[in-house]
Design a protein around this motif. Structure first.
Motif, short mmCIF file in Angstrom:
data_model
loop_
_atom_site.label_atom_id
_atom_site.label_comp_id
_atom_site.label_asym_id
_atom_site.label_seq_id
_atom_site.Cartn_x
_atom_site.Cartn_y
_atom_site.Cartn_z
N TYR A 171 0.86 -1.18 0.00
CA TYR A 171 0.00 0.00 0.00
C TYR A 171 0.89 1.23 0.00
CZ TYR A 171 -2.92 3.73 1.90
OH TYR A 171 -3.56 4.93 2.10
N HIS A 172 0.52 2.24 -0.76
CA HIS A 172 1.27 3.50 -0.79
C HIS A 172 0.28 4.65 -0.79
CE1 HIS A 172 3.97 6.51 -3.09
NE2 HIS A 172 4.07 6.68 -1.79
N ASN A 173 0.34 5.48 0.25
CA ASN A 173 -0.45 6.70 0.31
C ASN A 173 0.41 7.79 -0.31
OD1 ASN A 173 -1.41 9.28 1.18
ND2 ASN A 173 -2.61 8.24 2.78
N LYS A 174 0.07 8.21 -1.52
CA LYS A 174 0.90 9.17 -2.25
C LYS A 174 0.91 10.56 -1.60
CE LYS A 174 0.64 6.67 -6.48
NZ LYS A 174 -0.06 6.38 -7.68
N ARG A 175 -0.12 10.87 -0.85
CA ARG A 175 -0.17 12.18 -0.21
C ARG A 175 0.82 12.26 0.96
NH1 ARG A 175 -2.78 13.92 4.07
NH2 ARG A 175 -4.18 12.16 4.23
N THR A 176 0.89 11.19 1.79
CA THR A 176 1.76 11.21 2.98
C THR A 176 3.06 10.44 2.77
OG1 THR A 176 0.75 9.21 3.91
CG2 THR A 176 -0.27 11.35 4.49
N ASN A 177 3.13 9.67 1.69
CA ASN A 177 4.26 8.79 1.38
C ASN A 177 4.40 7.64 2.39
OD1 ASN A 177 6.06 8.06 -0.60
ND2 ASN A 177 7.78 9.08 0.37
N PHE A 178 3.32 7.32 3.08
CA PHE A 178 3.27 6.14 3.95
C PHE A 178 3.19 4.91 3.06
CE2 PHE A 178 0.62 2.81 5.80
CZ PHE A 178 1.23 2.60 7.03
N ARG A 179 3.97 3.89 3.41
CA ARG A 179 3.97 2.63 2.67
C ARG A 179 3.85 1.47 3.66
NH1 ARG A 179 6.13 3.16 -2.62
NH2 ARG A 179 6.94 5.25 -2.99
N SER A 180 3.23 0.39 3.23
CA SER A 180 3.14 -0.79 4.10
C SER A 180 2.94 -2.06 3.28
CB SER A 180 2.00 -0.64 5.10
OG SER A 180 0.75 -0.74 4.46
N TYR A 181 3.28 -3.16 3.92
CA TYR A 181 2.98 -4.50 3.43
C TYR A 181 2.33 -5.27 4.56
CZ TYR A 181 6.23 -4.02 -0.55
OH TYR A 181 6.87 -3.63 -1.69
N PHE A 182 1.37 -6.12 4.23
CA PHE A 182 0.88 -7.11 5.17
C PHE A 182 1.54 -8.43 4.82
CE2 PHE A 182 -2.49 -4.23 6.41
CZ PHE A 182 -2.66 -4.56 7.75
N LEU A 183 2.19 -9.02 5.80
CA LEU A 183 2.84 -10.32 5.65
C LEU A 183 1.99 -11.36 6.38
CD1 LEU A 183 6.48 -9.19 6.41
CD2 LEU A 183 5.36 -9.36 4.19
N THR A 184 1.70 -12.45 5.71
CA THR A 184 0.90 -13.51 6.30
C THR A 184 1.75 -14.76 6.42
OG1 THR A 184 -1.07 -12.59 5.26
CG2 THR A 184 -1.23 -14.85 6.07
N PHE A 185 1.67 -15.39 7.59
CA PHE A 185 2.45 -16.59 7.88
C PHE A 185 1.56 -17.82 7.79
CE2 PHE A 185 4.43 -12.92 9.69
CZ PHE A 185 5.74 -13.06 9.29
N GLU A 186 2.19 -18.98 7.76
CA GLU A 186 1.52 -20.24 7.50
C GLU A 186 0.26 -20.46 8.34
OE1 GLU A 186 2.77 -24.76 8.38
OE2 GLU A 186 4.15 -23.69 7.06
#
Length: 127
Positions: free
Chosen positions: A32-47
């Motif tokens: 995910y990238h919020n272009k206005r704030t430049n916040f970025r994230s990933y959700f990582l899912t485990f087994e």
């Protein structure tokens, strides 16, 4: 009640994502990238379905991560067996990560090792 996910800010989002994919078998969303704030994230899912959100934004504090502090101190992953704890610990050592303790049996009966991973974050590997 269950924990839906845990989140952590990281300096190098791609390196953190690759770490959890390489060593702990995480799968990642597209990000995910919020272009206005430049916040970025990933959700990582485990087994087992547990999820970790790793996040980054342009301005963050980055205090030293001492091992004896209040607040969240480590993330623990169950490898499934003593042999797998030993193997993963050896792999992390080979790749240059520092072991804080173990592999060993703790006073309360856990078989574990603790490694200082990316950006000084502690990861516990247990059965």
């Amino acid at each position: 009640m269950k924990i839906e996910h845990i989140a952590m800010y990281v300096n190098d989002l791609e390196a953190a994502r690759n770490f959890f994919i390489k060593y702990f078998g995480a799968s990642s969303n597209a990000g995910y990238h919020n272009k206005r704030t430049n916040f970025r994230s990933y959700f990582l899912t485990f087994e087992d379905g547990a999820r970790l959100e790793i996040m980054n934004k342009p301005v963050m504090e980055n205090p030293e991560k001492t091992l004896n502090r209040t607040g969240f101190i480590h993330i623990a992953f169950s490898a499934g067996s003593r042999e797998k704890v030993d193997e993963l610990t050896a792999r992390l050592i080979f790749d240059g990560y520092d072991v804080v303790s173990g592999p060993r049996v703790t006073g309360d009966g856990y078989y574990e090792s603790c490694v200082i991973a990316f950006e000084g974050n502690q990861i516990e590997i247990t059965v």
